[in-house]
Scaffold this motif. Sequence first.
Motif, PDB file in Angstrom:
ATOM      1  N   THR A   1       0.836  -1.193   0.000  1.00 45.69           N
ATOM      2  CA  THR A   1       0.000   0.000   0.000  1.00 45.69           C
ATOM      3  C   THR A   1       0.872   1.244   0.000  1.00 45.69           C
ATOM      4  OG1 THR A   1      -1.883   1.085   1.085  1.00 45.69           O
ATOM      5  CG2 THR A   1      -0.182   0.157   2.530  1.00 45.69           C
ATOM      6  N   ILE A   2       0.248   2.400  -0.165  1.00 49.73           N
ATOM      7  CA  ILE A   2       0.915   3.695  -0.041  1.00 49.73           C
ATOM      8  C   ILE A   2       0.147   4.493   1.000  1.00 49.73           C
ATOM      9  CG2 ILE A   2      -0.374   4.611  -2.022  1.00 49.73           C
ATOM     10  CD1 ILE A   2       2.044   6.475  -2.540  1.00 49.73           C
ATOM     11  N   VAL A   3       0.869   5.055   1.990  1.00 46.43           N
ATOM     12  CA  VAL A   3       0.249   5.793   3.088  1.00 46.43           C
ATOM     13  C   VAL A   3       1.179   6.910   3.540  1.00 46.43           C
ATOM     14  CG1 VAL A   3      -1.141   3.867   3.955  1.00 46.43           C
ATOM     15  CG2 VAL A   3       1.201   4.180   4.770  1.00 46.43           C
ATOM     16  N   LYS A   4       0.687   7.746   4.440  1.00 45.00           N
ATOM     17  CA  LYS A   4       1.533   8.733   5.092  1.00 45.00           C
ATOM     18  C   LYS A   4       2.541   8.009   5.992  1.00 45.00           C
ATOM     19  CE  LYS A   4       0.198  12.977   3.982  1.00 45.00           C
ATOM     20  NZ  LYS A   4       1.147  13.978   3.434  1.00 45.00           N
ATOM     21  N   PRO A   5       3.747   8.544   6.157  1.00 42.83           N
ATOM     22  CA  PRO A   5       4.767   7.839   6.950  1.00 42.83           C
ATOM     23  C   PRO A   5       4.354   7.580   8.397  1.00 42.83           C
ATOM     24  CG  PRO A   5       5.785   9.554   5.617  1.00 42.83           C
ATOM     25  CD  PRO A   5       4.305   9.738   5.485  1.00 42.83           C
ATOM     26  N   ASN A   6       3.499   8.405   8.966  1.00 43.57           N
ATOM     27  CA  ASN A   6       3.129   8.237  10.369  1.00 43.57           C
ATOM     28  C   ASN A   6       1.822   7.465  10.554  1.00 43.57           C
ATOM     29  OD1 ASN A   6       1.417  10.153   9.363  1.00 43.57           O
ATOM     30  ND2 ASN A   6       1.718  11.649  11.012  1.00 43.57           N
TER      31      ASN A   6
ATOM     32  N   TYR B   1       5.058  -2.895   2.711  1.00 40.94           N
ATOM     33  CA  TYR B   1       4.677  -4.299   2.602  1.00 40.94           C
ATOM     34  C   TYR B   1       4.093  -4.660   3.974  1.00 40.94           C
ATOM     35  CZ  TYR B   1       4.891  -9.285   1.466  1.00 40.94           C
ATOM     36  OH  TYR B   1       4.573 -10.589   1.213  1.00 40.94           O
ATOM     37  N   VAL B   2       2.790  -4.983   4.012  1.00 38.50           N
ATOM     38  CA  VAL B   2       2.094  -5.270   5.269  1.00 38.50           C
ATOM     39  C   VAL B   2       1.810  -6.762   5.345  1.00 38.50           C
ATOM     40  CG1 VAL B   2       0.151  -4.691   6.757  1.00 38.50           C
ATOM     41  CG2 VAL B   2       1.046  -2.986   5.152  1.00 38.50           C
ATOM     42  N   GLN B   3       2.411  -7.403   6.340  1.00 41.74           N
ATOM     43  CA  GLN B   3       2.289  -8.853   6.483  1.00 41.74           C
ATOM     44  C   GLN B   3       0.994  -9.202   7.212  1.00 41.74           C
ATOM     45  OE1 GLN B   3       5.262 -10.692   8.919  1.00 41.74           O
ATOM     46  NE2 GLN B   3       5.210 -12.589   7.764  1.00 41.74           N
ATOM     47  N   ALA B   4       0.183 -10.046   6.565  1.00 42.58           N
ATOM     48  CA  ALA B   4      -1.083 -10.530   7.128  1.00 42.58           C
ATOM     49  C   ALA B   4      -1.984  -9.375   7.563  1.00 42.58           C
ATOM     50  CB  ALA B   4      -0.831 -11.471   8.304  1.00 42.58           C
ATOM     51  N   GLY B   5      -1.813  -8.215   6.919  1.00 41.93           N
ATOM     52  CA  GLY B   5      -2.652  -7.077   7.240  1.00 41.93           C
ATOM     53  C   GLY B   5      -2.400  -6.482   8.604  1.00 41.93           C
ATOM     54  N   GLU B   6      -1.280  -6.838   9.261  1.00 40.06           N
ATOM     55  CA  GLU B   6      -1.052  -6.404  10.637  1.00 40.06           C
ATOM     56  C   GLU B   6       0.293  -5.718  10.842  1.00 40.06           C
ATOM     57  OE1 GLU B   6      -1.358  -9.867  13.033  1.00 40.06           O
ATOM     58  OE2 GLU B   6      -3.519 -10.093  12.774  1.00 40.06           O
ATOM     59  N   ARG B   7       1.349  -6.240  10.225  1.00 45.79           N
ATOM     60  CA  ARG B   7       2.707  -5.828  10.598  1.00 45.79           C
ATOM     61  C   ARG B   7       3.474  -5.392   9.363  1.00 45.79           C
ATOM     62  NH1 ARG B   7       7.506  -8.984  11.610  1.00 45.79           N
ATOM     63  NH2 ARG B   7       8.835  -7.992  13.161  1.00 45.79           N
ATOM     64  N   VAL B   8       4.072  -4.202   9.421  1.00 47.12           N
ATOM     65  CA  VAL B   8       4.858  -3.674   8.301  1.00 47.12           C
ATOM     66  C   VAL B   8       6.251  -4.293   8.360  1.00 47.12           C
ATOM     67  CG1 VAL B   8       5.807  -1.615   7.226  1.00 47.12           C
ATOM     68  CG2 VAL B   8       3.548  -1.526   8.314  1.00 47.12           C
ATOM     69  N   ILE B   9       6.647  -4.969   7.269  1.00 44.23           N
ATOM     70  CA  ILE B   9       7.973  -5.587   7.253  1.00 44.23           C
ATOM     71  C   ILE B   9       8.881  -4.971   6.188  1.00 44.23           C
ATOM     72  CG2 ILE B   9       7.140  -7.753   8.227  1.00 44.23           C
ATOM     73  CD1 ILE B   9       7.263  -8.974   5.426  1.00 44.23           C
ATOM     74  N   ALA B  10       8.382  -4.019   5.421  1.00 42.55           N
ATOM     75  CA  ALA B  10       9.238  -3.282   4.484  1.00 42.55           C
ATOM     76  C   ALA B  10       8.596  -1.929   4.202  1.00 42.55           C
ATOM     77  CB  ALA B  10       9.426  -4.058   3.186  1.00 42.55           C
ATOM     78  N   ARG B  11       9.447  -0.895   4.081  1.00 37.23           N
ATOM     79  CA  ARG B  11       8.986   0.465   3.798  1.00 37.23           C
ATOM     80  C   ARG B  11       9.895   1.081   2.740  1.00 37.23           C
ATOM     81  NH1 ARG B  11       6.195   2.201   8.833  1.00 37.23           N
ATOM     82  NH2 ARG B  11       6.604   0.601  10.419  1.00 37.23           N
ATOM     83  N   ARG B  12       9.336   1.984   1.948  1.00 37.37           N
ATOM     84  CA  ARG B  12      10.134   2.708   0.963  1.00 37.37           C
ATOM     85  C   ARG B  12       9.533   4.089   0.783  1.00 37.37           C
ATOM     86  NH1 ARG B  12      11.266   4.382  -4.057  1.00 37.37           N
ATOM     87  NH2 ARG B  12      13.194   3.670  -5.083  1.00 37.37           N
ATOM     88  N   ALA B  13      10.355   5.128   0.951  1.00 38.35           N
ATOM     89  CA  ALA B  13       9.876   6.496   0.794  1.00 38.35           C
ATOM     90  C   ALA B  13       9.523   6.776  -0.661  1.00 38.35           C
ATOM     91  CB  ALA B  13      10.936   7.480   1.278  1.00 38.35           C
TER      92      ALA B  13
END
Length: 741
Positions: A423-428, A461-473
């Motif tokens: 997904t794409i979201v605000k950093p916070n 990258y959100v694992q199982a809809g719960e936990r973020v395991i990768a981010r990219r600005a």
Amino acid sequence: MTARLFNIAAAFAAIISLSFASAHAEDDVILVLDASGSMWGQIDGEAKIVTAKRVINELLTDLPADKKLGLVAYGHNRKGDCTDIEEIAVVGADRAAIGAAVNKLNPKGKTPLSASVKFAAEKLKSTENKATVILISDGIETCNLDPCAVGAELERTGVDFTAHVIGFDVTVESDQAQLQCLAENTGGRYLNASNAAELSAALAETVIEEPDAQTTGFALRATELSGGPLIESGLSWKVQQAGGGEILFEIEDAGETTVELPPGTYDIFVERPADGLTGAAKNVTLPPDAEKTVTVPLELNFEATIRTVPEASAPVSAEIIVYWTGPNRESDYVTITALGANANAYMSYEYTRKGNPLTLRMPSDAGNYEVRYVLGRPATVLASAPISAVAVEASLEAADNVAAGAAFDVTWQGPGYNDDWVTIVKPNARDNAYLSYQYTREGNPLTLTAPLEAGDFELRYVQAGERVIARRAISVSSVEATITGPATAMAGTRHAISWTGPGDDGDWMTVTAPTAAENTYTDYEYMKNGNPLTLRMPLEAGEYELRYVQAGKKVIARKAITITAGEASLVAPETANVGETVIVEWSGPAENGDWVTVVKPTDADSKYGDYAYPKNGNPLELDIPLEPGAYEFRYVLDGKKVITRSAVTINDVEATLSAPQSVAAGGALNVDWTGPGYHRDYITITEPGAAEGHYLDYKYSRNGSPAQLQAPTTPGDYELRYVLGGKRVIARQAITVTAAN
């Protein structure tokens, strides 16, 4: 109050009243009230804590003045604290003080219901009176005690202790079983407030008037394991004086049973001959003037095994296969939990009745866990196997900058579980937040749509809809658009509008009021359909604006336009006869959807009689209505707004019929007629009471006079009719059809 809220309120009142009705004047009662955070949940629009407060205050008013009551609450002071248990009012406190204390409760914490019942029992034990606790809870134990075991322990303390439990909106079967186990192990009752019928049945069995003299004796019950399900038949009971004394009572093939005995100390034995299992309760003291409930557990030897694939470890949030052996009772289940968690703890779980093997999902946090076979009631771990949840890695690749509202591709690496998404979201934003997103199962790369607002964002990258395991600005840049079109236009006319802009799917051009919301539209066209686009102007004169609307949500370009009133004219006859066809000349926009019609002056703008589209030529032909009166011709813009009118008076017409007074059944009949002879007029024979459009044999007037008809084959009274336009009868003549010779 709704019917469901009324039933729940009645359940609270019934169970508390039940406890007082069956207690002596010297009995002490403590209410234990669930004030955990889940009590803010709503039933029919009202928070459960609000319902509980109201009902308890009503009962404080209604209960007899000589009944002594105390109050314990849990979960109302601190979040996440299993020791958050407080005696709000001591036994015998003033009723008004108890009510005020109840009203101040503010749910926020966990559910240490077992520890709360023990806490209340200790308070009652110090009084040396018969002990009754009433627990009101909307959920199961969330701390580290087993309610079944606590109930059995309290029953063995020697205090004449009973716990009644009311499940407040508890719908899960295993949760109800846990609360019921606590009640039954102390000789109490479990009532489920979410089902009025079951509640009424339980009360009908339980509520009795207080006897004049109290029976002395035992109520004997046996369960499978401590805190397990009640055994209802097939038991042999024996009661004898303690220490091997005289046998005073024996019974075979029983379930629950009662025995009257004098006060004293006794040994109680039970056996199930079918499988040889036994249980005993020794040195049980029976006080004077009391009926004591004794629950004896039969110890069962269950065996189970657990094997996982993979065996020792698996990635976080991955699915694992669990093979099991075990008793496979109705409420048994396989689960994964933290190492050392209490027996009724669970994360991902499946009931064994669903098959073998079963599929579980690993926790989303790395660490050491165990997979268990759990005997469902009472919660008992029969087998376990350790397993480690191993962290997984993921990565994301995409452009560093994208235009607002644009579609762009994201390439990903990661576990690709069924419920993972990008997904794409605000950093916070919180971990499970999302704007545009796609599941990893949908392919690689994935296509996302950039937000409409410019700024700094991040891909996740959100694992199982719960936990973020990768981010990219990623940054989103603003976009621009322009509109080229006329400064003025006549209402209802179509015009070509040129534009520049991103032209993404979902972008559109429209014309609307300047104050309208950004997603408002009248006529519109998607940008993907070309350049220029053709829009039809509004039907009402006034100030408007052309808009470029990005993704149907955000206006990124505007151009003012003045809409002038629509203009048209009609040249039509001022009088006409019903049913005739007339010629109408017109001038006007002649856009698709415009029409010319003839209707009553009071009819709505969108009403029509016979009509013709101006786009089909000039002049137009219209058929005049069949009823005489005042009418008007209209030019209707887009089928919605009348922009010119021309009055017309419609005169009636006459017709005559001339034919024999009778005719033989099935015979030929000549009917002379006079009348307008319009194209759809006809002469017919039919029953006298038939509807105006009904006919048997008929001939069109355009075929000439006389009209040759065939008489009906059934003798009787009929009538000849001249039917104007196929709808309105303007002449009739009676005729008799006689039997054929």
